[in-house]
Motif scaffolding. Sequence first.
Motif, PDB file in Angstrom:
ATOM      1  N   ALA A  48      50.764  40.524  13.011  1.00 42.04           N
ATOM      2  CA  ALA A  48      51.665  39.707  13.274  1.00 42.04           C
ATOM      3  C   ALA A  48      52.955  40.023  14.179  1.00 42.04           C
ATOM      4  O   ALA A  48      53.443  39.309  15.073  1.00 42.04           O
ATOM      5  CB  ALA A  48      52.522  39.175  11.921  1.00 42.04           C
ATOM      6  N   HIS A  52      54.208  38.640  17.668  1.00 41.23           N
ATOM      7  CA  HIS A  52      55.360  38.163  17.837  1.00 41.23           C
ATOM      8  C   HIS A  52      56.134  38.796  19.210  1.00 41.23           C
ATOM      9  O   HIS A  52      56.813  38.410  20.003  1.00 41.23           O
ATOM     10  CB  HIS A  52      56.355  38.674  16.605  1.00 41.23           C
ATOM     11  N   CYS A  59      54.890  33.965  14.468  1.00 45.31           N
ATOM     12  CA  CYS A  59      55.076  34.817  13.560  1.00 45.31           C
ATOM     13  C   CYS A  59      56.500  35.368  13.464  1.00 45.31           C
ATOM     14  O   CYS A  59      56.665  36.750  13.563  1.00 45.31           O
ATOM     15  CB  CYS A  59      54.209  36.035  13.594  1.00 45.31           C
ATOM     16  N   THR A  61      58.925  35.576  11.335  1.00 44.66           N
ATOM     17  CA  THR A  61      59.459  36.307  10.015  1.00 44.66           C
ATOM     18  C   THR A  61      58.278  37.116   9.382  1.00 44.66           C
ATOM     19  O   THR A  61      58.354  37.304   8.185  1.00 44.66           O
ATOM     20  CB  THR A  61      60.118  35.660   9.251  1.00 44.66           C
ATOM     21  N   THR A  62      56.982  36.790   9.783  1.00 47.62           N
ATOM     22  CA  THR A  62      55.729  36.822   9.017  1.00 47.62           C
ATOM     23  C   THR A  62      55.829  38.569   8.324  1.00 47.62           C
ATOM     24  O   THR A  62      55.595  39.098   7.410  1.00 47.62           O
ATOM     25  CB  THR A  62      54.385  36.941   9.599  1.00 47.62           C
ATOM     26  N   ARG A  65      58.503  39.478   6.020  1.00 50.37           N
ATOM     27  CA  ARG A  65      58.275  39.075   4.787  1.00 50.37           C
ATOM     28  C   ARG A  65      57.130  39.863   4.097  1.00 50.37           C
ATOM     29  O   ARG A  65      57.283  40.137   2.822  1.00 50.37           O
ATOM     30  CB  ARG A  65      57.817  37.473   4.648  1.00 50.37           C
TER      31      ARG A  65
END
Length: 78
Positions: A48, A52, A59, A61-62, A65
Amino acid sequence: MSDLSSPTQSGVIARLFTDHPATVNETYFGHMKFAFSFAFWLGVAAFAALLHAIIPALCETTASRILMRLHGRITARH
């Protein structure tokens, strides 16, 4: 042919495979399952983050998180 039940060899085997899992109250296979799960999610987070980096709109904030969730899992164990 060596005997795996000798104290020296069994100590090495315990040190390599069971001593650390025991420090977190897990069996060898329980620890393996946790570590594989952790490695899988770290890989997803890395992918991710790579997406990004190439396309910032994807993605967003994938990875963070996933890392926060993994941090929660690891701190809950100790």
